[in-house]
Design an enzyme around this catalytic site. Structure first.
Site, PDB file in Angstrom:
ATOM      1  N   THR A  38       3.061  39.942 -13.383  1.00  0.00           N
ATOM      2  CA  THR A  38       4.291  39.980 -14.176  1.00  0.00           C
ATOM      3  C   THR A  38       4.146  40.855 -15.403  1.00  0.00           C
ATOM      4  OG1 THR A  38       4.849  37.736 -13.462  1.00  0.00           O
ATOM      5  CG2 THR A  38       5.973  38.544 -15.410  1.00  0.00           C
ATOM      6  N   TYR A  51      12.050  40.176 -10.398  1.00  0.00           N
ATOM      7  CA  TYR A  51      11.450  41.430 -10.843  1.00  0.00           C
ATOM      8  C   TYR A  51      10.393  41.853  -9.828  1.00  0.00           C
ATOM      9  CZ  TYR A  51       7.868  38.138 -12.306  1.00  0.00           C
ATOM     10  OH  TYR A  51       6.944  37.127 -12.309  1.00  0.00           O
ATOM     11  N   THR A 117       0.206  35.434 -13.609  1.00  0.00           N
ATOM     12  CA  THR A 117      -0.087  34.069 -14.062  1.00  0.00           C
ATOM     13  C   THR A 117      -0.201  33.054 -12.924  1.00  0.00           C
ATOM     14  OG1 THR A 117       2.270  33.622 -14.402  1.00  0.00           O
ATOM     15  CG2 THR A 117       1.021  34.453 -16.293  1.00  0.00           C
ATOM     16  N   ASP A 118       0.348  33.350 -11.742  1.00  0.00           N
ATOM     17  CA  ASP A 118       0.374  32.344 -10.672  1.00  0.00           C
ATOM     18  C   ASP A 118      -1.020  31.863 -10.281  1.00  0.00           C
ATOM     19  OD1 ASP A 118       3.095  32.359 -10.597  1.00  0.00           O
ATOM     20  OD2 ASP A 118       3.291  33.477  -8.726  1.00  0.00           O
ATOM     21  N   LYS A 190      -2.012  26.329 -15.291  1.00  0.00           N
ATOM     22  CA  LYS A 190      -0.602  26.680 -15.507  1.00  0.00           C
ATOM     23  C   LYS A 190       0.240  25.423 -15.308  1.00  0.00           C
ATOM     24  CE  LYS A 190       2.950  30.033 -14.141  1.00  0.00           C
ATOM     25  NZ  LYS A 190       3.297  31.164 -13.254  1.00  0.00           N
ATOM     26  N   GLU A 311     -12.336   3.964  -5.747  1.00  0.00           N
ATOM     27  CA  GLU A 311     -11.338   3.748  -4.690  1.00  0.00           C
ATOM     28  C   GLU A 311     -11.843   4.191  -3.317  1.00  0.00           C
ATOM     29  OE1 GLU A 311      -7.252   4.721  -5.282  1.00  0.00           O
ATOM     30  OE2 GLU A 311      -7.361   4.492  -7.460  1.00  0.00           O
TER      31      GLU A 311
END
Length: 354
Positions: A38, A51, A117-118, A190, A311
Site C-alpha cells: 500500500t 487502489y 501491511t497485510d 495488525k 485444557e
C-alpha cells in the site's frame, strides 16, 4: 568585474558542493529495500477506496519524503513489487538473502524495508530470525496509498529511517515502525482493517515511540533473534509447508487430512479459547503427530497465551503450545524449526526461546 563575479560564484558553488559531499559522507548510510504494498499504491482517484499496490518504485517513495536526505544518505533497491497478500516463501528467501548481503557491506549502516501491511507481521518476524547482523533493520508500511489525502507513508518512512539510525536500535533485531510507534517484529500484530493505528504489541507493548524523527526506547527484547538465532537461509531454496487451520464450532477433521495429503509437514491450529478444538479434530491431530507431522496449538483470539497442557494434554498427544505467538507467527517459527527437526520437544523449546 563580470568575469571576477563569475569566478567568485563558481568558487562559492564548489565550496558548497564540497560541503554537501562532506555532509553526505558523515550521514548514516541507509539502504532501502522495497517490496511494494500500500505504501507504494495508487488510487484511480482520491475518493476511491480501492487502489493498486506497488504502483510506485523505491526511488519515487524516497523522493516523496521531505528532509529525508538530511537524516541519512539513502539508496534504494526494488526487491519485489507486490501486494503483501501475495507474499510467499520464495520472496521471503530472496529478501532475507539480499538483506544479509546488504548488512554485510561496509557501505551500509542500517536497512529500511518497505512492505504491505497485510503480512508485515509475518515477514518481519521471519527476517528477525534469519538476519545475521547487529545492524538495525526497520520495516515500514502504510494504511493509505501514496495518492490518498493525508497519506501516512512518507511520515512512516521518515520515522523509520530515524529509528534505523538511532543508536538505540542496534542489536534490537528487526523492528516495525508505523504511526509514531516502534515495535519488535516478534510481538507486533495488525489489529484493524483500515485504521492507521492498526499495529500493536498486544501482550507486551511497543519497543518505543518515534515522533518527528526523535526516538524514545522502552524495554529490550528478552528472546533470541538475529545473530543469536540458530536459523539460516544461506542453504535454503524452499521452506517446509505449514498450514494454518481455523477452529470453530462443529469443526471437522477433514481439513487436517487435506493439508497432510497436500504436503504439509506442520499444522498450526488457530484454536478456540486457549488453543482448543473439537474432539474429532484433536484425535486426527494426535494421529498426525504420531506420524511425524508437527502440530502447534495457537489461538484465534487477538491476545493472550496458549499454555502447554492447559485444557489439552500436549505431552500425551505430541503437540506444541504456541505461548505468545498467534497462528501467523507460529507458522513462521514452525517453518524454520522444521528445517532443523520435527521432534515436538525440541520445537517446544524453540517456542520458549524465540
Amino acid at each position: 568585474m563580470r568575469f571576477r563575479f563569475l569566478v567568485l560564484a563558481l568558487a562559492a558553488a564548489l565550496v558548497a558542493a564540497g560541503s554537501a559531499t562532506a555532509q553526505s559522507k558523515t550521514l548514516p548510510r541507509v539502504k532501502v529495500l522495497a517490496t511494494g504494498g500500500t505504501i507504494a499504491g495508487a488510487q484511480a482517484s482520491a475518493t476511491d477506496y480501492g487502489y493498486k499496490s506497488g504502483a510506485y518504485d523505491v526511488n519515487t517513495l524516497i523522493s516523496a519524503v521531505p528532509n529525508l536526505d538530511k537524516l541519512a544518505s539513502i539508496t534504494g533497491e526494488q526487491v519485489a513489487n507486490i501486494g503483501s497478500q501475495d507474499m510467499n516463501d520464495v520472496v521471503w528467501l530472496q529478501l532475507a538473502k539480499r538483506l544479509n548481503e546488504v548488512l554485510k557491506s561496509s557501505d551500509t549502516d542500517a536497512a529500511l524495508i518497505t512492505h504491505g501491511t497485510d503480512t508485515l507481521e509475518e515477514t518481519s518476524y521471519f527476517l528477525s530470525l534469519v538476519a545475521k547482523s547487529p545492524k538495525p533493520v526497520v520495516m515500514v508500511g502504510s494504511m493509505r496509498p501514496a495518492t490518498a489525502t493525508s497519506a501516512d507513508g512518507p511520515a512512516n518512512i521518515y520515522n523509520g529511517v530515524a529509528t534505523a539510525i538511532s543508536p538505540g536500535a542496534k542489536g534490537r533485531g528487526v523492528l516495525v515502525s508505523l504511526n509514531d510507534e516502534v515495535h519488535y517484529a516478534r510481538n507486533v500484530v495488525k489489529t484493524d482493517t483500515t485504521s492507521v493505528q492498526t499495529f500493536a504489541s498486544l501482550n507486551r507493548g511497543p519497543a518505543g515511540v518515534v515522533h518527528t524523527g526523535k526516538v524514545e526506547w522502552f524495554e529490550p527484547m528478552d528472546r533470541k533473534q538475529g545473530t543469536e538465532s540458530e536459523f539460516s537461509v544461506d542453504k535454503l531454496d524452499k521452506l517446509p509447508r505449514v498450514d494454518i487451520i481455523y477452529a470453530h464450532a462443529n469443526m471437522s477433521p477433514d481439513l487436517i487430512k487435506a493439508a497432510i495429503d497436500n504436503g504439509a509437514k506442520g499444522i498450526v491450529i488457530a484454536g478456540v479459547g486457549d488453543g482448543n478444538m473439537t474432539k474429532p479434530t484433536l484425535d486426527a491431530l494426535e494421529a498426525a503427530a504420531k506420524n511425524g507431522i508437527a502440530v502447534v496449538r495457537s489461538t484465534r483470539l487477538a491476545a493472550g497465551l496458549v499454555l502447554r497442557n492447559n485444557e489439552v494434554d500436549d505431552d500425551k498427544m505430541g503437540f506444541v503450545a504456541s505461548g505468545e505467538f498467534n497462528p501467523a507467527k507460529s507458522r513462521v517459527l514452525l517453518q524454520l524449526a522444521l528445517t532443523k527437526t520435527n521432534d515436538p520437544k525440541k520445537i517446544q523449546a524453540m517456542f520458549y526461546e524465540y
